[in-house]
Design an enzyme around this catalytic site. Structure first.
Site, PDB file in Angstrom:
ATOM      1  N   SER A 174      68.893 119.962 -24.374  1.00 15.85           N
ATOM      2  CA  SER A 174      70.196 120.589 -24.097  1.00 15.85           C
ATOM      3  C   SER A 174      70.879 121.175 -25.322  1.00 15.85           C
ATOM      4  CB  SER A 174      71.130 119.587 -23.439  1.00 15.85           C
ATOM      5  OG  SER A 174      70.756 119.450 -22.090  1.00 15.85           O
ATOM      6  N   LYS A 226      71.478 124.752 -25.182  1.00 17.70           N
ATOM      7  CA  LYS A 226      72.499 125.385 -24.323  1.00 17.70           C
ATOM      8  C   LYS A 226      73.539 126.197 -25.098  1.00 17.70           C
ATOM      9  CE  LYS A 226      71.834 121.966 -20.636  1.00 17.70           C
ATOM     10  NZ  LYS A 226      72.347 120.675 -20.109  1.00 17.70           N
ATOM     11  N   TYR A 278      64.586 128.538 -18.418  1.00 15.15           N
ATOM     12  CA  TYR A 278      65.422 127.402 -18.814  1.00 15.15           C
ATOM     13  C   TYR A 278      64.557 126.232 -19.298  1.00 15.15           C
ATOM     14  CZ  TYR A 278      68.334 123.263 -18.425  1.00 15.15           C
ATOM     15  OH  TYR A 278      68.958 122.073 -18.689  1.00 15.15           O
ATOM     16  N   TYR A 332      79.154 116.098 -22.405  1.00 16.03           N
ATOM     17  CA  TYR A 332      79.226 115.836 -20.951  1.00 16.03           C
ATOM     18  C   TYR A 332      80.403 114.951 -20.591  1.00 16.03           C
ATOM     19  CZ  TYR A 332      74.407 117.134 -21.857  1.00 16.03           C
ATOM     20  OH  TYR A 332      73.297 117.745 -22.304  1.00 16.03           O
TER      21      TYR A 332
END
Ligand code: GLN
Length: 615
Positions: free
Chosen positions: A72, A75, A197, A249
């Site tokens: 991640s 991202k 992705y 998150y």
């Protein structure tokens, strides 16, 4: 020890990283991610810490050269690429920037807008990846890898095994992608987007690569190791904002509260944190907490933030005050040496000229503070100087603010000048343009503070002295004859020769004034110049009527310190070393008085030099 044999072992930062590594190495709490089967093969003891500063210094300890997948942490990088590729507005039509408070893999869209909540959760990241066109590359992933490689400063590639592993099992992400397709957020083929992705998440990086990426975000988008610009400055701001609010998150709030740095984690065990303007940090440690963030990664960040005072909201991070020092012409004088009459005026009225030496980075708030402070005292002063020598940068937002300061100061009856402001050409240009447009007179500037001080002094002398134009001083009015009788002055004068220099003449050491002579200046201005390193001349001092030139070198037999130039027409009397000898034989008392007077002038000059050294 760090595995690279890096030579920075003796630095305190290196020592701190080693201490943190040792402190947390034994903590194996948390679980290595296993929902992507290939990740489960990671060894929980792998542990590396890297730091790269904005000037490109690299510190590292532990497993900082072991490759693992970025997951991640990709991202924010793809988000940055999308912002630059299609523009902020278009990106925002596909993804929101609201912290979700939900897990990274939650299958939800924003109720009102139908958009993914932010680009740091999977839904938003998949939507973001769908926005990347190949543009000159074969596939979008090639363009993405190219960008990541610029961030890392080396060529990066995909771990095919991890990619296949996630591609075979990643049905939750497929579900999210279909939801996005259904909502009209994704326009392309779902399988294609999901593959892009998964591949971006499977990019192989080291802990050192991640720290370099973080440092690139810290140093306004320039990779500090390669010196290459990777992102625009405005993109960096957008990316760091989203990292700060959404990067961790559902623990993002807690993270901002305790660590206080924009950050991003990945399920392979990486974490990056960014201290804007200063440094990037990365930790690699596979065991994760329930939120999917590396346990040791968080602990190291908490300790680093704490021990190095990195929290962006920390009071320790506040900028220095914009006014470095405030003085007046009472305690701060130009290099111009003045006759006693002028000195008396300055001693009495020097406080009516104010100098504000500014410093650091002048933001909007700093400009306001300067305006406030200078305005506050406007009624008590007639002259003001803002000196910009120690200013590192000025925000253009200060153009109208400082322009307003000029106006209000002048409305109150004062005059104001800026010194050393040409080191900020962008600001000066903008200020000039702005004032022109507003129909205001141009700002008065001086190349350095000394000349601005002289301007203040001159202004005070004109305002508070009697306004008679400088006639030539008689010998009896000259400082060198203080305390002499008329007879003594007559005797002295019979040994002097009267000379006139034209304005602009450089005269000492020429045939006109050989070194074994001194001058008693009775009219005009003389600058003592030194050749500057950068070419041209720098002013050491200015002499006025009533002062002497060359007395020290004549008596000590040393060369004159500086090259004299007549700034205006100069009138003076010359006394040679030979005549001084003759005078001494004829009237020793006269010579003692003369030398006492010269010594007084020298003492004044030394005093001024000392004051200058102290400022
Ligand atoms: N590839 C991973 C996933 O989509 C990335 C998640 C993460 O690192 N938090 O599940």
């Amino acid at each position: 020890m760090n595995e690279t044999g890096n030579s920075r072992t003796s630095s305190p930062v290196q020592a701190l990283l080693e201490r943190l590594h040792e402190r947390h190495a034994g903590d194996l709490s948390g679980e290595v991610a296993s929902y992507i089967p290939e990740l489960a093969t990671s060894n929980p003891t792998w542990f590396g810490i890297s730091m790269v500063t904005a000037d490109g210094s690299v510190y590292e300890v532990g497993d900082t050269r072991r490759e693992f997948t970025i997951q991640s942490i990709s991202k924010p990088l793809t988000f940055a690429l999308a912002l630059e590729a299609i523009g902020e507005e278009e990106v925002r039509r596909h993804v929101d920037v609201e912290p979700s408070g939900e897990a990274f893999n939650s299958i939800t869209l924003q109720p009102g807008t139908g958009l993914p909540l932010n680009p740091m959760v999977n839904a938003g990241a998949i939507a973001t990846a769908s926005l990347i066109e190949p543009l000159g590359f074969e596939k979008p992933i090639d363009r993405i890898l190219h960008e990541y490689s610029q961030f890392a400063g080396r060529h990066l590639k995909v771990d095919e095994q991890v990619f296949r592993s996630e591609n075979e099992t990643g049905n939750r992400n497929r579900a999210i992608a279909y939801l996005l397709k259904n909502a009209g957020v994704i326009e392309r083929d779902v399988e294609e987007v999901v593959e892009t992705y998964f591949r971006q998440c499977s990019t192989l990086v080291t802990c050192r690569d991640l720290a370099t990426m973080a440092a690139t975000l810290a140093s306004t988008g320039v990779n500090p190791v390669t010196g290459e610009r990777v992102l625009r400055e405005d993109t960096v701001r957008d990316v760091l904002s989203v990292m700060a609010s959404c990067g961790m998150y559902d623990s993002a709030g807690d993270w901002l509260y305790t660590v206080g740095l924009p950050a991003k984690s990945g399920v392979a065990g990486g974490i990056i944190a960014v201290l804007p303007g200063q440094l990037g940090i990365a930790i690699y440690s596979p065991p994760l907490d329930v939120h999917g963030n590396s346990v040791r990664g968080i602990k190291v960040c908490e300790d680093l933030s704490d021990e190095l005072h990195l929290h962006v909201m920390s009071p320790a991070r506040r900028p220095p005050p914009p006014i470095r020092i405030e003085r007046t012409c009472h305690d701060s004088r130009s290099k111009r040496l003045r006759p006693p009459s002028e000195q008396a005026i300055l001693a009495e009225n020097g406080r009516r000229a104010k100098v504000l030496e500014l410093q650091g980075e002048l933001s909007f708030a700093a400009g306001e503070l300067v305006t406030g402070s200078a305005l506050h005292r406007a009624e008590h002063t007639d002259f003001a100087v803002l000196d910009f020598r120690a200013v590192r940068a000025i925000d253009l937002i200060d153009v109208p603010i400082l322009s307003h300061l000029i106006e209000s100061y002048e409305e109150a009856g004062g005059e104001i000048a800026f010194s050393d402001v040409d080191r900020h050409p962008l600001f000066l240009d903008e200020l000039t343009r702005y004032r022109e447009e507003e129909g205001l007179h141009p700002v008065r500037t001086f190349p350095d503070l000394d000349l601005a001080l002289e301007w203040c002094e001159q202004g005070l002398i004109e305002k508070f002295g009697d306004l008679e134009a400088d006639p030539e001083l008689s010998l009896a009015q000259h400082g060198a004859t203080l305390g002499m009788s008329i007879e003594e002055i007559e005797l002295l004068s019979s040994h002097l020769e009267h000379v006139i220099f034209e304005a602009g003449e450089l005269f000492y050491g020429t045939e006109m004034v050989p070194p074994e002579q001194m001058l008693l200046v009775t009219a005009g201005k003389i600058s003592l110049l030194a050749e500057a390193d950068v070419g041209g001349y720098q002013r050491l001092a200015t002499l006025s009527p009533g002062m002497t030139l060359g007395e020290v070198s004549m008596i000590a037999g040393t060369p004159l310190a500086g090259l004299p130039r007549a700034d205006t027409e100069v009138k003076a009397w010359i006394l040679t070393a030979g005549d001084l000898e003759v005078l001494r034989a004829r009237n020793p008392d006269l010579v003692v008085t003369l030398l006492e007077n010269l010594l007084r002038q020298v003492a004044q000059r030394v005093g001024q030099l000392r004051a200058e050294l102290m400022r």
